[in-house]
Every structure is written in C-alpha cells, then in structure tokens.
Scaffold this active site. Structure first.
Site, mmCIF file in Angstrom:
data_model
loop_
_atom_site.group_PDB
_atom_site.id
_atom_site.type_symbol
_atom_site.label_atom_id
_atom_site.label_comp_id
_atom_site.label_asym_id
_atom_site.label_seq_id
_atom_site.Cartn_x
_atom_site.Cartn_y
_atom_site.Cartn_z
ATOM 1 N N ASN A 7 -26.261 71.587 -32.843
ATOM 2 C CA ASN A 7 -27.472 71.863 -32.067
ATOM 3 C C ASN A 7 -27.958 70.559 -31.430
ATOM 4 O OD1 ASN A 7 -29.648 73.139 -30.993
ATOM 5 N ND2 ASN A 7 -30.528 73.799 -32.955
ATOM 6 N N PHE A 17 -15.923 54.646 -19.903
ATOM 7 C CA PHE A 17 -15.249 55.944 -19.825
ATOM 8 C C PHE A 17 -14.456 56.169 -18.532
ATOM 9 C CE2 PHE A 17 -18.068 57.959 -23.320
ATOM 10 C CZ PHE A 17 -17.307 57.301 -24.278
ATOM 11 N N ASP A 46 -8.169 55.193 -15.060
ATOM 12 C CA ASP A 46 -8.425 55.764 -13.724
ATOM 13 C C ASP A 46 -8.045 54.787 -12.614
ATOM 14 O OD1 ASP A 46 -10.487 53.932 -13.763
ATOM 15 O OD2 ASP A 46 -12.068 55.348 -13.228
ATOM 16 N N CYS A 80 -15.028 55.177 -10.081
ATOM 17 C CA CYS A 80 -15.818 54.393 -11.040
ATOM 18 C C CYS A 80 -17.316 54.542 -10.761
ATOM 19 C CB CYS A 80 -15.464 52.919 -10.938
ATOM 20 S SG CYS A 80 -13.714 52.600 -11.044
#
Lengths: 665, 665
Positions: free
Chosen positions: A154, A408, A473, A647
C-alpha cells in the site's frame, strides 16, 4: 495444516469437545478402559460419523450398534462431524466397556461433541472475488494454472494531509485506502456460543509482522471504524465468535516489496484454542492458514503505450522543451514539466526515477522507484508523484558509495522475449555494470537485490563501465514495430558509422562537413575525410565497438535475439583521460520512444546536398518499419553535459495487459 | 557462460585474434567492406571451420573456395577452431571483396587466428576424481543423477599451534589441511606463449569472497609453498599461461556453512582477457565457470552406531558415572569424561553441544555444533573437541535473549522417514518451540535459520514450551530395532501410566509404594491409590497428555508414522507455579540409546513383589524388539536438577552411509 488430532476418553466420566467440520479426531478408547475390560461397544448420534480402527483395519460403527469390539492398546476411533451444531454439545459418542463374562457393561466413557465450521478465506483463484474455503489457499503457485492470493504494497498516498505512504501508518483514512487492500473473510458456523474455554485467534509469524498489516471493520452499522488488528507490534488478535453463520471481513495490506531477505510470501492463520485449566496456556486444536504473495514492482518497456512524459525546465533548455512539447502532443500523451524550483537545476529526469507499476486481481496502480542518486531532483518523486493511486518505493545503500551507475539511465527493460527456451512475458531488466575481473563501478547492491527479488523480469547485467557516464541507455534501446507484436533492438555502432562514411567518401563527399550549425564552442572544421584519416579515433572506436559487441553478444544470448532483430545506429566515441568513452556527436540511440514517434538526438552529421547523411541513414533504417523520426537539437542543453534526449526525459507507460502471476519465473 | 562472441574485420588490413577451442566467433564481413564491394569470397586454413550466414541460411565455406557470396549488412561468418595452435597465429581466414564487374578482388581483409584450449575442472560427477571439462560443471543439481562439485567448510584444526579453525586463516600448514579441500584444475592447451595483450584471470564474485578460499601450489619441485590466491580480500588472481598442455592445480576450501543469507553455492570462474590498447581495461573474450556447493552440517539420529559417549564428572555424580561407564563398555564404544576443571560444575553435556558431520566425495569428518547456551561447558567444544579432522561451528544471536530452549536437549533428529510422499533419507530435525499464538520461549533465530539452511534434514518445530525446562527430549526419543531398518518412536505418556496403575490397583496392589530407596528429601509415602485419587494430579496430567498428543499428532504427520510405530512410556508430570510441567518421577523417555543398549532413568515406581512395575512394563514393551534396558539411578545427580540420563550425556555417532547429495530436499 494439522488436520487430525488425538482426544483421550477419560476413565469413568464424560468429556466435552469441539470438532471442526472437515477434520478428523482420533479417540483413544483403551486408555480410559477399566482394568478388567476386554471388549467395548459404541453408541453415537447422527451428526457424528464413527469408525473403529483396530490393527489398521477401518470399520464404520452403526449409530447404536450392539456390536462389541475387542479392546487393545492400538484400538482407536476416528470420528467426524457431518455438520455444524445448532447448540453446544448436541452430539455425543458413548463407549460401553465389557468384562469377561459378557453381561452388562462394567463401565462407560463418553464424549459430548459440538460441531463448528471455520474457514479463513481469500481470493486464491485470482478472480477478484473471495471464494469459500479454496483447498489450495495455503500454498502459492505461479503460471496460467497457478493459485494463491495476492497483496499490494500500500505504497500510494490517498490522503493529502499525511506525509508518507499509506502503509507507513496503522490507520485507514478513507474508503480509497481500503480499495488498495486485499479482502480476507473469516467464515464460521456453529451454535450461538462456543462451549466455555474456547477462543479463536488470528495471527501472523513474527517474521511477517513488518511485511503485512490487517484491518477489521469494527461496527459496520454506525460510523464504521477500521481498527488495525495485525502487523507491526501486533502478532495476534482474538476474534469474537458471533454464532450461527457469520462472515467477518478483514482488509490486508502489504508493507514491503519482495527483497533479498523476503521472498514475497506472507502467511495469516486462524486457530481455535482450547483451554483446559486456569493458569495454563491454551492449546490450538484447529488451524487454518492462507498465503499471500506481495505483488512485484514491474518495469514498462518502450513497446508499451506512453501515458505521460516528464521533463525538467532549466535555465538553458527552452528550445529543447519546445521540441519535446510538440513531439509529445504529436504522440498525444501528456507532458509534465518539472519546475526549476523543484528540480534545482538538475536536468536528468531519466536518472532520478524509474516508472513501474504493481497489479493484483482487485486493483493496480503505477509506482515510481526513486534512485539513490539523489541529485537536485531528490525530492521530486515523493513530493510531486506520490499520491492517490500512485505509489512510491526507494532503496538507499547503508554503506556503499553511490556512483553514476546508480542513475536510472542505467536501468532499462527489454520488451517480452523468449531466450534459451525460457519465456519472459514481461521482458528482462537491463543494468550496466563492470567486468567481474575489474574493480570498477557497479550499481549498488540494495537496488540490484531489489530488482532481482521481483522475480518476474530477471535482470541481465551488462558492461557499461567503459563509458564515462556508464549508462546502458548510451548504447542500447528498443523500438516497437507499429501494428505488430515485434520490436527491434537498436545499438550504437562505430563500425556502421565508419562504413557509412567510407561509402560517402567513395561517392565523392569526403569533404562534407560535420557539426554545421552546431551551437557548441568546438569550431574546428570536421569533414568525413578528417574523421576517416584520424588513426587515434579509428583505434579508439575499434575498442568501443569491442565493448558494445561484448554487450551485443550477451543481449543476443539473454534475450534470444538474432541479427535480424538488431539495428546498428551510426555513432562515434572519443576516449577521455581516464580511458572511458563519451559520444563524439549526439548519440542517436539515446532517444525517447513514444510508440511510432521517436525523438532522436540531432547528430549534426556530414551535410550532403543539404541533408545530414546520418539522419538520412537512420530514417532509411527505421521508417520502413513504420516509425517516425524527429531529430531534436540537444547539443547545448544536454549533449555538452554528457547526456542526450533520453537522459533528459522520462516516460510513464501503460501497464502490461499480461498478468504477472501467469508467468513462471 | 558466453559461448559465442562477435569479431569485426577491419577495413583494409588484417587483425589477430585468439579463438578458444569449443567456442564460436561471429565475424562481420560487411562493416569492413569497401564502399563499392558487392560480393566476397573466402580462403582459410585447415585448422578453422568457416560457415557463411546470409539471411539466417548457414553454408560451409571450402578452405580455398572460388565461390562468391553476395554482400549485405546481415552477412556473417561463423568460425570455429578445430584444435589448439602449436604456435601463435598459425591459422588464418582471408576475405576478398569484389565490385560490380566481377574481375579481381578490389580489396582484402583478414584475420590471423590462434587456437587455445581452456578448461576449469572440478569433480562435478562426485566420484572423487577431477574429470576433464564436464559439461555440467557450471550448474548444481540434487539427487541420484545430480551433478556439481562439493566443498567442505575447513572447520577442523590440523595444527595444534593454531588457535582457530583452519578456514579462519589464509595459510596451509600441512598436507592434512589440503586433504580437507577440493581439488580444482585449470587445463590449458596452446602455443608456448599467447600473442601479446592476452591474460588469464581466475576470479570469484565479491559475494563469495567470505565463503570460499583458493590455494595454489607455487613451485611443485623445490620446497612446495601453497599461496592463497582467492578469498577474503582477494577477488581475482592472474594465472600464468605456461604453454603446451598444462595443468595448474588449485585447492578450494569452504569458509562458511549454508545459512539464511547463503544458499551454499559458490562460483569460481576463469576468463581470458584481451587488451586492445594502453590505458584501456581488458575485455573478457572467454569465460569458464565451476560451481561448488558447501556440504551441509548433518545430525546423526539414535539409529546410527555410537562412536563415543561424552559425560561430565561433577562433585556428586560418581555413582552415575560408574553406571554409565559399564553401559558404555557393554555397548563397546568409547567413554569420554569431561573433567571438573573443564566443565566448571556444568553437568548438562547434552545441552552445550550437538554432534554431526560433513561429507564430500573426497573427504568427510565429524563437526560439533556449539550451542549459544554457554554454561560452564562453554569452552569445552573449542578447547577439547575441535582438532585434526574434527570440525567446529557455532551460532550466537546478536540481540535475542538466549533461553532454556536454546539448549541442545531441545535439538534432536529423527531416523530416515517418508512423510506425505516425500523422502527424508537423513531424517528430520526436531526442535521445541512455543505456539505461534503465545509469546513464549523459542529457539533463537540464528540457530533455527542455520538448521533450515542445511536443507537435507528439514526441521519440524514442536511445542515444548509447556515444560519447565522445555526440551523435546523430555517427551520423545527414537530407538532402533536391532537387525532391522525400522525404528520406534517413544513418547512420554501420563495416560498409559494411569492405565497401568489402574490395572495394578485392580490386581490388589493399590498400596504398593513408589520412590522406595529414592535418595531424595521427599519422604512422603506415595502409593498407587494416592496417585489415582489425587484429582489435581489427574487434571494436570490430562493437560500434559494434551500437550504431548498435540506433538504426537504433528510427529505422526511430519514423520509419516502410524500408531504401530509409536510406543507410549508411562510418565507423570506436575505443574510448577508458572504453569509449566516437570517430571514427577524420573522420566524414562529421556534415555541414552546405544544401539541395542538403552540407559533408562530408573523410575522408582510402585514396587510389587519386589519389582518396580514401571521398569517391568517398559521392559515388556522394549525387550521383545531385541532392546536391552539398563535402569540408571539419576535421581540425586540429575533428576533433582530437572534433567535425566539423556540430558547428562552426549553421543558422537557414525555418519550415514547414504550420501546427502543423492537426496532431493
């Protein structure tokens, strides 16, 4: 579950006992027999089924049978209640003991029985409805025919006035909060009240107390109040037995995602306790358990439809913003601009957060994973993304140093694939790392462990430490093929760039100039001939191609791809003074993918007959697939800072239609 | 393992490469082609196999074929070396490129190849010999047909002058130390030296660095020296390539037992690294890995033959010692008496330690598990048991409070059983605990986790917290049936005691007196009639029987036992002021089992015609099985201190003949 229990008759008198419908009770007749007894007979009411077991032979006993059985130490009765009792002790079994000389019984022993039905129920068949006493509710299995209930962490925030996620407190502020929880029903049947000395207890193992919370609706009629009955610091809860046919409704929430030290499975049990005497602990005589799996956090690949695109507004990216805006409206999804005030001039939207989602049969919502990178955007996710039906989770290392590989941009996910005979219907997570043999940079263990523990997108570790920034990436991305289930993997490729340049040179365009209109300080005049004749650059890019090929080989193997699935996009790199690589011209693979619409970094390649031959080449590769390339100038606002379009952006996408629990990790 | 890699020909010149025999190299012919090239042809030496792949069609290429293939972006060559090279670059592949008008080649590209054989080898088939390049060496599977190498935790102490176990240091003091380790051989074949820029590296993941240690024999000929090459603070080791056919021998030791955070599997890899340019990290072009499983710690049930019996000498147990001594010599095994000086008047030999063993195809030895209890015997195991080929392991909680349930009288193991269709060929561990619903005493988590992590004797948690001391050995034990593979489970049973007493009363022995010659202070005259008429005692023992039956039911289910496998031994209990139970007369189930010879606590039961009816009854139950009961007076020296014979002794037994890796946990 313990489904058979032993009861002992007592010498010379009658005992009372509860028998839960569906369970068996083994009764020892021998221990209670008077010394001289040799045989015994049985009487019992209709509500009970009785069988006599002597030396492992089973024989049903008639309700009031004249039959006598020989008595020995191994003689046992197996009894079962066929239905719940309407009042306490409404059934009984009587044993008559006989001595040598046949004659009348020399003694009696007996048992008064009360039948009770108890079942702790959940949605074990995953259809969104809590069925009754599913036989498989206490185990959890994966796959199309799998079963077992599912729990959501939750981790959203329904209430604007609370600071943290809903699972951080033991309160329920609104109905919406309950909708994130899984329903659990305790069904009981029996007399109005239980015989004295019995109670029902709902409980969890201590190891689950930080992983699950249970709420109970106190009085359904006047001003409903939900009370927290199990979870942190609450290991068990005495349940009121209400009599007749009753259904007590509970709501269950997950508190933690699966992790290295947590498989994701939690168990909740109800026990019927029997008290024998004062000051003596109760003994459980019946237990029913259910198992939940906490839903994993799932990433969304480029092949899924975009919902919103996130980008930062900083002092020098006005033009970039404008181009992104038009691309996003073209792809008709929502643009969300993070203000200067919020991003504190941190422009790397891709690096601070990763969008994913969680899903259960009754509910699902997006969840943002917050990186331990913690740049200027540090507070963005928790302040502006966490909210009603938008969850939040993060992992921060305790001791490890956070490096650029923890951003990330270094965390991506492939589309669904099948590799080495194994299906990955939700794709595989890709993270960049170092070679095991070199003590290089690596994504922090807490995040890697978190990602692996989700199980359904089994991560592949690539080698990205050869890059200055070190993100996957920078050399790989995936594009859908509109209208088809297929996709292509795009990879940066120096060798394809050299090949292209040699062709152009051969066609007589050796003097074509790169970086025209390039807003940078770099003013040298760069031509195809210059690039091809630069021996250092040739050698550096051979090395870069090796590094990319090394990853290319792993990706082919781990994603089960062939050459036909891969498209090489021209790229050139230069090596910095630490021996790491950075893009020489804007790195086109670092694009934003919005279904058919691609936002590609404008490469500023050699201009031939008024056209950039790199753009032209890339279009010739991608447009036949039905894709549409928009080239975006990111030189001054991103490329110069060692990043590109991807990016600087982030995309929240629709979840998979495929249900994760139908996968087999 | 990465078994295929990509190589790119270079425009206009020749490259050099190593190809590991057994691997494939994919060569891109397109990237290196001159702009105008349309077709190409191939030449190659015999040592190479070459196939051309164009649009996923494979076609072998003749050594010097005139054949020309069309050139396109997806064209690839697959090459393999058929044998190791005798000198560097002794094989080659040449590509000729042709333009439109057929004619002579317009350009060439080529590759010089050196074939090398590399194989990291272990005893993956578990026959004690390191075979060559077992295809399954990189995975580990259980069962009769399972494979994968095995490692021992080097937890014994070969050298009298070192303080701790051998695995605590990075040294090898003697040959015996090596014999505890698993051999690993790196086999290489190839030219006298590798082409410049290549090196071989042996390495482990950082997560394994505290779990495995690797030693290498430095110079086999003069004064052998074993150097520590991998393990704590040593993640990789550059291996010298010696040329020709070479075998480098390594020795591998385990440092840690499987545990909650450690599955027991460790991986060791060797990589061939290629250097492309100065100041640039090496890229691994070939990796070979092996997996070891650390052998679990295994407990030995009563059904195994005893080796030595351990007992403490304390101020008041002289007579007890004498009786034990004669029993042990009768069972002809060894008696080991722990001196007063060592035990510091701690008499509970059973509680401080548990004997077990570890086993690998090449070696095995006993290992003592030291309890966190830490009474006067605290230093006994490490000071007097740890030694050459006798290992030591312990688990101490960091925060949890240690209770009486952490004593190893509360840790037992069943004989081999089959339950619910599952085989437990090494039996199942039994530990005493509390009900989940009651916040009672429980064995500390670190020990429970350690026991479960061994996997091969899946623990069963029983309910023992109802006892004052709280040990499973107070209500259950196992005895072999001499000459048969079977066994019986013995359980303490108040109900069988009452049954017996009622019979004796009926026979007119109601006034028979208990505790005759009982050396205790308890002087009341206790008769059968008194016991039977004591209502409080009757009720307390009904409760005790419930608690025992609750465990009895679990044991029947979890060990797959029937009534015929269980023998109830008469026992009576009384409840202390905390509501916990303790034995009323010496608790016979708490016996020492030495094959056919049982050392049973002398019960001092009602004496009838000069004989104790309890002893008589127990003999009548056990002697028909071929067992021999010796009743030992432990009243003053143990019973009064709430223990009996079993609590005061400990038995080291022979290991199972069954090999644990043939089990399927």
């Amino acid at each position: 579950m313990l489904r058979e229990r032993t009861l002992r008759l007592q010498f010379g008198n009658r005992i009372e006992a509860i028998c839960v419908v569906g369970t068996q009770v083994a009764i020892d007749v021998y221990g209670a027999a008077p010394a001289e007894a040799l045989t015994f007979s049985l009487k019992h009411t209709d509500g009970v089924e009785v069988e006599v077991i002597s030396n492992d032979q089973l024989e049903p006993a008639p309700t009031n049978g004249g039959k006598q059985w020989p008595l020995d130490a191994k003689t046992n009765l197996k009894i079962q209640m066929t239905r719940p009792s309407t009042e306490a002790n409404d059934n009984k079994v009587t044993v008559n003991y006989y001595g040598e000389n046949g004659g009348p019984p020399i003694d009696q022993a007996g048992i008064f029985l009360t039948g009770v039905g108890i079942s702790l129920d959940v949605d074990a068949d995953r259809d969104g409805v809590v069925e009754k006493n599913n036989p498989k509710k206490a185990t959890w299995t994966w796959g199309p025919d799998g079963q077992g209930a599912i729990l959501l962490v939750n981790c959203d925030k329904e209430n604007p006035f609370t600071a943290m996620e809903d699972c951080q407190d033991d309160k329920v502020y609104c109905k919406e909060d309950l909708e994130d929880m899984s329903r659990m029903i305790l069904r009981t049947q029996g007399p109005d009240r239980l015989p004295p000395g019995y109670e029902m207890v709902l409980y969890i193992p201590i190891s689950d107390s930080d992983k699950v919370g249970v709420f109970y609706l106190q009085n359904p009629f006047f001003g409903q109040r939900y009370i927290h009955v199990l979870g942190r610091r609450k290991l068990f809860h005495v349940v009121k037995y209400t009599g007749g046919s009753a259904e007590l409704e509970f709501f269950v929430e997950g508190l933690r995602f699966p992790d290295e030290s947590f498989s994701g499975l939690v168990t909740i049990s109800v026990s019927l306790l029997e008290k024998l005497a004062e000051g003596i602990p109760h003994t459980p005589i019946f237990t029913d358990s259910v198992v939940f799996r906490v839903a994993p956090w799932i990433m969304t690949p480029n092949t899924l439809a975009p919902v919103s695109v996130f980008v930062c507004s900083v002092k020098d990216n006005y033009l970039f913003l404008k181009e992104i805006k038009s691309l996003v409206s073209k792809a008709n999804c929502q643009l969300k601009v993070c203000s200067k005030y919020m991003n504190r001039s941190d422009r790397w939207m891709q690096d601070e957060i990763e969008f994913g989602y969680i899903h259960a049969p009754h509910k699902g919502f997006p969840v943002v994973l917050d990186s331990p990178r913690d740049g200027g955007l540090q507070d963005f996710a928790i302040r502006e993304i966490l909210g009603p039906d938008f969850g939040y989770v993060t992992r921060e290392p305790l001791f490890e140093v956070v490096t650029s590989l923890d951003s990330f941009g270094n965390l991506e996910v492939s589309p669904p694939v099948t590799a080495n005979g194994k299906e990955y219907p939700l794709g595989r997570i890709l993270i960049g790392s170092s070679f095991p043999t070199s003590a290089g940079r690596r994504m922090t263990k807490v995040v890697r462990d978190f990602l692996s523990a989700q199980l359904v997108q089994s991560p592949v570790e690539l080698y990205s430490d050869w890059l200055t920034v070190g993100h996957v990436d920078e050399f790989v991305t995936f594009v859908p093929i509109p209208g088809k289930k297929q996709f292509r993997m795009l990879m940066a490729s120096p060798s394809s760039c050299y090949k292209l340049f040699r062709e152009k040179q051969k066609e007589g365009h050796g003097e074509a100039v790169m970086f025209k209109g390039y807003t940078g300080t770099d003013t040298k005049r760069v031509t195809i001939n210059k690039v091809l004749s630069n021996e250092v650059m040739v050698q550096e890019n051979q090395y870069v191609q090796r590094c990319i090929d090394w990853n290319r080989d792993i990706l082919k193997k781990e994603l089960g791809l062939g050459e036909k699935d891969i498209i090489d996009l021209p790229a050139l790199f230069k090596i910095d003074k630490h021996g790491k690589a950075m893009a020489y011209f804007p790195n086109m693979v670092n694009m934003i993918v919005l279904q058919r619409d691609l936002g590609v970094p404008k490469p500023f390649g050699p201009v031939i007959e008024g056209e950039c031959c790199l753009e032209q080449h890339v279009c010739s590769l991608l447009e036949p697939l039905g894709l549409d390339c928009t080239f975006i100038d990111d030189i001054s606002s991103y490329h110069k800072h060692l990043g590109e379009v991807h990016c600087g952006t982030n995309v929240q996408r629709k979840p998979f239609s495929f249900k994760w629990w139908k996968a087999v990790p």
